[in-house]
Design a protein around this motif. Structure first.
Motif, short mmCIF file in Angstrom:
data_model
loop_
_atom_site.label_atom_id
_atom_site.label_comp_id
_atom_site.label_asym_id
_atom_site.label_seq_id
_atom_site.Cartn_x
_atom_site.Cartn_y
_atom_site.Cartn_z
N GLU A 86 -17.93 -2.72 -6.04
CA GLU A 86 -16.69 -3.10 -5.38
C GLU A 86 -15.59 -2.05 -5.57
OE1 GLU A 86 -15.94 -7.17 -6.49
OE2 GLU A 86 -17.46 -7.90 -5.11
N LEU A 87 -15.94 -0.95 -6.26
CA LEU A 87 -15.04 0.21 -6.28
C LEU A 87 -15.03 0.92 -4.93
CD1 LEU A 87 -15.81 1.89 -9.75
CD2 LEU A 87 -13.64 0.88 -9.04
N THR A 88 -16.00 0.60 -4.09
CA THR A 88 -16.09 1.27 -2.78
C THR A 88 -15.17 0.58 -1.77
OG1 THR A 88 -17.98 -0.11 -2.15
CG2 THR A 88 -18.47 2.02 -3.17
N GLY A 89 -13.90 0.42 -2.15
CA GLY A 89 -12.90 -0.06 -1.20
C GLY A 89 -12.95 -1.54 -0.88
N ALA A 90 -13.36 -2.38 -1.83
CA ALA A 90 -13.40 -3.82 -1.55
C ALA A 90 -12.00 -4.42 -1.50
CB ALA A 90 -14.23 -4.53 -2.63
N GLN A 91 -11.78 -5.34 -0.59
CA GLN A 91 -10.50 -6.06 -0.49
C GLN A 91 -10.59 -7.41 -1.18
OE1 GLN A 91 -7.76 -4.55 0.91
NE2 GLN A 91 -9.15 -2.81 1.00
N VAL A 92 -11.79 -7.95 -1.27
CA VAL A 92 -12.01 -9.23 -1.96
C VAL A 92 -13.26 -9.11 -2.82
CG1 VAL A 92 -10.91 -10.70 -0.22
CG2 VAL A 92 -13.32 -10.09 0.03
N GLY A 93 -13.42 -10.04 -3.74
CA GLY A 93 -14.59 -10.03 -4.61
C GLY A 93 -14.15 -10.09 -6.07
N LEU A 94 -15.06 -10.51 -6.94
CA LEU A 94 -14.72 -10.66 -8.36
C LEU A 94 -14.41 -9.31 -9.00
CD1 LEU A 94 -17.40 -13.32 -9.33
CD2 LEU A 94 -14.93 -13.68 -9.10
N GLY A 95 -15.17 -8.28 -8.63
CA GLY A 95 -14.92 -6.95 -9.17
C GLY A 95 -13.55 -6.44 -8.76
#
Length: 253
Positions: free
Chosen positions: A195-204
């Protein structure tokens, strides 16, 4: 020890662990970064009220299960081909052993350049982590099949196809399930990196955003939820293991 006693011990262990957590959080130097259990519960309620908690969990589960499922589907045939055909193993195994030593987080820049910052990039990072763990485990299982069983099947007139499906596959099933457990664990431990790859939502993403603003109660909440998800998925696999390999005497862990 019977299962009832083990269950009581597990409950006591969890209660003692939460008490130790609370006591540690009361120490000023530790309490700065370790939110207490009540603070973590309040953070959970706040996230639920904001309406983001279950969206974060849903997106993270989708990524974890998506990457893990693709990893399992690819790992099983590759592992069996490696175990069944030495020439295939000679070509593929060095590459698997090479990439297995590279942390998935090191591949993130390459994945972002190749796939952008969409869902596919996150699933690919998790796929790589789970695939490499599962293929090695299942391959070892195929290699460990008792040669006597194969020879006995040949003596009885079994063809290669029969030996593969009626001897190799059943004998390797326990290793496949161990690979599934390890693959799930690898998928979850890679979630934050994925989720370091530009996630907008998610636990990470929730953990990373909260850490920037020193919201340690939300950070601890994210860690606890990932742990609960991992624990639950592992119990599901253990249940399947008992159903599918009941013929084998094993020590459950």
């Amino acid at each position: 020890m019977n299962s009832k006693s083990k269950k009581y011990l597990s409950i006591i262990s969890i209660i003692v662990g939460i008490l130790i957590w609370q006591l540690l959080a009361l120490i000023p130097d530790i309490g700065v970064f370790l939110a207490s259990p009540p603070e973590t519960v309040r953070a959970f309620m706040n996230q639920v009220r904001k309406g983001s908690m279950f969206i974060d969990i849903g997106y993270s589960l989708f990524r974890v299960l998506g990457g893990f499922t693709i990893g399992l589907v690819v790992a099983i045939p590759v592992a069996f081909l490696m175990g069944w055909y030495p020439k295939f193993s000679g070509v593929v195994e060095p590459w698997i052993q090479f990439f297995r030593t590279i942390p998935p987080i090191a591949l993130i820049p390459l994945v972002i350049v190749a796939l952008g910052v969409g869902e596919s990039a996150k699933i690919v990072v998790i796929f790589l982590a789970s695939f490499l763990v599962m293929v090695v485990t299942i391959y070892q299982g195929v290699k460990s099949v008792d040669v006597t069983l194969i020879k006995a099947a040949r003596v009885l007139g079994a063809k290669d196809k029969d030996i593969f499906f009626k001897v190799i596959v059943p004998a390797s099933t326990p290793f496949i399930l161990v690979g599934v457990r390890l693959g799930l664990a690898a998928s979850l431990t890679t979630l934050v990196a994925a989720e370091l790859t530009g996630a907008q939502v998610g636990l990470g993403e929730m953990i990373q955003s909260a850490s920037l603003y020193l919201k340690m109660d939300v950070v601890i909440l994210g860690i606890v939820i990932i742990g609960i998800i991992g624990f639950t998925l592992d119990k599901i696999v253990l249940f399947l293991e008992r159903k599918l390999t009941g013929w084998q005497e094993t020590r459950q862990m």
